[in-house]
Design an enzyme around this catalytic site. Structure first.
Site, PDB file in Angstrom:
ATOM      1  CD  GLU A  51     134.325  56.150  99.367  1.00  0.00           C
ATOM      2  OE1 GLU A  51     134.781  55.619 100.394  1.00  0.00           O
ATOM      3  OE2 GLU A  51     134.606  55.756  98.218  1.00  0.00           O
ATOM      4  CG  ASP A  62     132.595  47.150  94.374  1.00  0.00           C
ATOM      5  OD1 ASP A  62     131.630  47.935  94.480  1.00  0.00           O
ATOM      6  OD2 ASP A  62     133.767  47.515  94.615  1.00  0.00           O
ATOM      7  CD  GLU A 104     141.106  51.952  90.104  1.00  0.00           C
ATOM      8  OE1 GLU A 104     140.069  52.325  90.675  1.00  0.00           O
ATOM      9  OE2 GLU A 104     142.059  51.416  90.714  1.00  0.00           O
ATOM     10  CD  GLU A 164     139.286  46.605  96.659  1.00  0.00           C
ATOM     11  OE1 GLU A 164     138.500  47.376  97.240  1.00  0.00           O
ATOM     12  OE2 GLU A 164     140.451  46.947  96.325  1.00  0.00           O
ATOM     13  CB  THR A 184     132.463  46.795 101.822  1.00  0.00           C
ATOM     14  OG1 THR A 184     133.019  46.696 100.514  1.00  0.00           O
ATOM     15  CG2 THR A 184     132.122  48.239 102.141  1.00  0.00           C
TER      16      THR A 184
END
Length: 640
Positions: A213, A358, A462, A481, A567
């Protein structure tokens, strides 16, 4: 007289039957009675229409049948017929010459005036969140939009990793949002925000954060903003200011150095998941990490290495990717989702495209695009083949044939068998990656499935159970996304369908998530109850992609230079200086480990960059997905 009555009756019956047939098969679905009435009808048209209808009614085995019977045949990896081979089946839409069905009527056009309105709405959405963050929350990390207060790390509960993995007491939202200000054209506020970061932010904090993160949200934004400040081509105009002395780059370097202890004392080279910015890896840090968390550092670390001429950062990130790659299953080529960093044993053997995996795939391709390292693309090619062979279910082609629509499911990395019947919202990024890889057809189908879920709930849960047609995990934290994939598909196709998708998303968020001081996480996508949190990616990504979708004249779209998004949605130019290293061969192929299988196979991925040209000409100006398939997907998520 009786025989005359009988003849008259037969004539009337025949005329009535002919009229019924004209109405049933000469007109399109949902037409306005009495208009464009056809005067001819052919049995071939009737036969083809019935045959097309059997796409849904007599399709191949459904996903649920596959689950119950536990038969897992490899799916074909072909997405289009060989060049020059024409499909024998006529388009479903060709039966309705002048009579548009509900999908065509809704999605086939998007006026410029509406586009301008949506652009303004996206801009207002961003500033409502940003201005309230600056007013009520800065210098804390996030805004609680319901109570209008700031939020930082949960110091009273260090085990609250949902908060503490992300919030490091370093003005997260301001840093994460810097380049969005430039995308919106606000150079003045961008310069002010940069100066605030330089004057107020320090990473010398007793904060334990997740390496992944901190890398994508903080390090990535600092690097992106520094490049845009110093880019001699100035895609956003003159954005530099007098006195700037590479401070953002120095901050990025400082943060990266504080993340480096994560790569120490690990037998595999796979990093620890968390570090304390002051003291290094905590003594009680777990030995398990997810594939995406450990394998999605290469873009930011690689750019930093090439900007400052220090190979250390790219070396440790690339070593982690190689270590993960070496652990893939020999039979399927798949990786698991959780690994022990000391033993290299897979703790989680689920292989999928969502949470935990991902961005690993994403960064294999984007690293190649940025750095030109062939091994990155070879790994991506092999990974994509394994995904198509083992995760993809449904009919062979997106826009042709029979059976269920294509869907990527969670499977066991060793056998390829389905492990569960849910997909998660993070997987909605994958159509965007498929666009980047040139596989537009598959991207269209997967995106349509996620959009159908959005239409049903006005948000993406989710987790969504495709067998039960119901959410498994009900919250929606304003993730980007689906918007990202919508934007990239629009850039690839220019089809107005995707502008409608963006408008639906924008209006849903405005209606369901807006509160007194910003936009709140939806706690429950059905009853629309809320949580008092606005994550930084809402401003950094969700608003950015929505704005770009409707802003045709944005400098990113008009510039002669090419750009890619990290990303976390940070803008990075595709620049030849990132393909140049100031060091030589510091990444040897250890023990010949990496590419033996790929070279032995000697295969190319099923998709390629000429795929777009194979889409029939008539479909480039119609819906991206035929109405019959859109209707099928809507039905399969409970919309009809």
């Amino acid at each position: 007289m009786q025989w005359r009555s009988l003849v008259v009756g037969l004539v009337v019956l025949r005329l009535s039957l002919s009229c019924v047939l004209w109405l049933a098969f000469g007109l399109g679905t949902n037409v306005s009675w009495g208009f464009n009435f056809p005067l001819s009808f052919s049995l071939r048209k009737l036969d083809l229409l019935f045959r097309e209808g059997r796409v849904i009614e007599q399709g191949g085995k459904s996903w649920s049948q596959q689950v119950h019977e536990q038969k897992y045949d490899d799916e074909s990896t072909s997405t289009c017929p060989p060049v020059g081979e024409e499909s024998l089946r006529r388009s479903y839409l060709s039966f309705f010459d002048g009579n548009k069905d509900e999908y065509v009527r809704r999605y086939s056009t998007f006026p410029d005036s509406l586009k301008a309105k949506m652009k303004g709405m996206a801009k207002d959405m961003f500033y409502f969140g940003y201005d309230n963050y600056m007013k009520y929350a800065f210098p804390e990390d996030e805004l609680n939009p319901i109570d209008c207060v700031g939020r930082g790390p949960d110091v009273l509960n260090p085990s609250n990793i949902n908060i503490n993995d992300v919030l490091g007491n370093y003005s997260l939202t301001l840093i994460d949002t810097l380049d969005t200000l430039l995308v919106l054209g606000n150079v003045t506020e961008f310069q002010r925000a940069v100066k605030l970061v330089i004057d107020t932010v320090s990473f010398d904090k007793n904060s334990t954060v997740q390496v992944f993160e901190a890398n994508i949200r903080i390090l990535g934004s600092l690097i992106s903003s520094h490049i845009l400040l110093t880019d001699p081509k100035h895609p956003f105009g003159k954005v530099g200011f007098e006195g700037y002395d590479n401070e953002l780059l120095h901050l990025a370097h400082d943060l990266a150095v504080r993340l480096l202890p994560a790569f120490e004392n690990t037998h595999t080279g796979i990093p620890h998941p968390r570090v304390n910015l002051k003291t290094g890896v905590p003594a009680d840090c777990i030995r398990e990490t997810c594939t995406a968390g450990a394998g999605s550092l290469l873009v930011e670390f690689g750019i930093l290495s090439r900007l400052i001429g220090d190979s250390t950062f790219e070396w440790v990130a690339r070593r982690a990717v190689r270590a993960l790659w070496s652990l893939r299953n020999n039979e399927t080529g798949l990786l698991g989702n959780v690994v022990n960093i000391q033993t290299g044993q897979w703790v989680g053997k689920q292989s999928g495209l969502g949470a935990g995996m991902d961005s690993f795939y994403e960064y294999l391709l984007k690293s190649y695009i940025l750095f030109g390292e062939k091994e990155d693309y070879k790994m991506f090619q092999a990974a994509y083949r394994s995904i198509q062979n083992h995760m993809r279910r449904g009919r062979e082609l997106c826009n042709e044939g029979e059976g269920d629509p294509p869907l990527y499911v969670n499977v066991n990395m060793c056998s390829g068998e389905i492990m569960n019947t849910w997909i998660d919202s993070l997987q909605a990024f994958f159509p965007g990656l498929q666009v980047l890889n040139g596989d537009v057809d598959n991207a269209i189908c997967l995106h349509a499935f996620y959009y159908a879920i959005w239409k049903r709930f006005g948000a993406l849960p989710e987790r969504y159970n495709w067998q039960l047609q119901a959410p498994d995990v009900l919250f929606y934290p304003l993730r980007p996304e689906l918007v990202e994939s919508t934007y990239l598909l629009y850039q690839a196709t220019k089809n107005p369908f995707y502008l409608h998708v963006g408008m639906d998303i924008l209006q849903s968020i405005e209606k369901n998530a807006k509160v007194r001081c910003g936009y709140a996480t939806l706690h429950h996508v059905v009853d629309k109850s809320k949580e008092d949190r606005m994550e930084s990616f809402f401003l950094s990504e969700t608003c950015k992609y929505l704005y770009l979708l409707f802003d045709e004249d944005n400098p990113l779209h008009k510039s002669d230079n090419k750009y890619i998004f990290t990303t976390e949605g940070h803008v990075v130019p595709i620049d030849k200086r990132f393909r140049e290293k100031q060091w030589s061969d510091v990444f040897p192929c250890e023990d010949g480990l990496l590419m033996e299988r790929e070279e032995a196979e000697g295969q190319q991925p099923h998709s390629n960059f000429t795929n777009c040209s194979r889409i029939p000409v008539e479909r480039r100006f119609a819906l991206p997905l035929k109405s019959v398939y859109m209707r099928q997907i809507d039905h399969m998520v409970g919309l009809s």
